[in-house]
Design an enzyme around this catalytic site. Structure first.
Site, PDB file in Angstrom:
ATOM      1  N   GLY A  84       0.818  -1.216   0.000  1.00  0.00           N
ATOM      2  CA  GLY A  84       0.000   0.000   0.000  1.00  0.00           C
ATOM      3  C   GLY A  84       0.846   1.259   0.000  1.00  0.00           C
ATOM      4  O   GLY A  84       0.576   2.216  -0.733  1.00  0.00           O
ATOM      5  N   CYS A  85       1.892   1.262   0.808  1.00  0.00           N
ATOM      6  CA  CYS A  85       2.747   2.452   0.914  1.00  0.00           C
ATOM      7  C   CYS A  85       3.515   2.692  -0.384  1.00  0.00           C
ATOM      8  O   CYS A  85       3.728   3.840  -0.779  1.00  0.00           O
ATOM      9  CB  CYS A  85       3.700   2.307   2.093  1.00  0.00           C
ATOM     10  SG  CYS A  85       2.806   2.190   3.669  1.00  0.00           S
ATOM     11  N   THR A  86       3.905   1.616  -1.046  1.00  0.00           N
ATOM     12  CA  THR A  86       4.604   1.745  -2.322  1.00  0.00           C
ATOM     13  C   THR A  86       3.657   2.299  -3.385  1.00  0.00           C
ATOM     14  O   THR A  86       4.025   3.206  -4.142  1.00  0.00           O
ATOM     15  CB  THR A  86       5.191   0.385  -2.761  1.00  0.00           C
ATOM     16  OG1 THR A  86       6.131  -0.034  -1.756  1.00  0.00           O
ATOM     17  CG2 THR A  86       5.891   0.481  -4.097  1.00  0.00           C
TER      18      THR A  86
END
Length: 153
Positions: free
Chosen positions: A43-45
């Protein structure tokens, strides 16, 4: 989550190169300040790469993007290099800014309760006032949503 209309708390944190940054140094510019749980997670990527893809449009609108997590400077450097991120990642290993912006919360994951960063994005105006606050944002959609709030297409 902090209230819209309030002054955003100032901070001093190191970026992925170890250079110190404070919110006050961005006076006169809009700041998209986004908090995320962890470098190199799916998700953060997605969120970081989406901000990277749209970064020229944020700059056109006079906004800078700052990502904040509790990861180390070294972790941020690897994350930046791996994905060619054109914006600043700030390391808050002591959780001072994360707590000041009220994004350190109890989270439930597969029934297990733990403390962690709740994905949250703030838009701060040229005077340092919070004009938009979004919590529990969808990682992939958040950058486009913020661009639209700035008057994007």
């Amino acid at each position: 989550m902090l209230e819209v209309g309030k002054k955003a708390p100032d901070f001093k944190l190191p970026d992925q190169n170890g250079t110190m940054h404070s919110l006050s140094e961005y006076k006169g510019q809009k700041v998209v300040l986004y908090f995320y749980p962890k470098d190199n997670t799916s998700g953060c990527t997605k969120q970081a790469c989406s901000f990277a893809d749209l970064y020229p449009q944020f700059r056109e609108k006079g906004a800078i993007v700052l990502g904040v997590s509790k990861d180390s400077v070294a972790s941020h450097k690897k994350f930046e290099e791996k994905y060619g991120l054109p914006f600043t990642l700030l390391s808050d290993t002591e959780l001072e800014v994360i707590k000041a912006y009220d994004v350190w919360k109890e989270k439930k994951n597969y029934g297990k309760v733990s403390m962690g960063v709740v994905r949250t994005t703030y838009l701060i105006d040229e005077k340092g006032v919070i004009v938009k606050a979004m919590d529990k944002v969808k990682a992939a959609e958040n950058p486009q949503d913020m661009l639209e709030i700035l008057g994007g297409d």
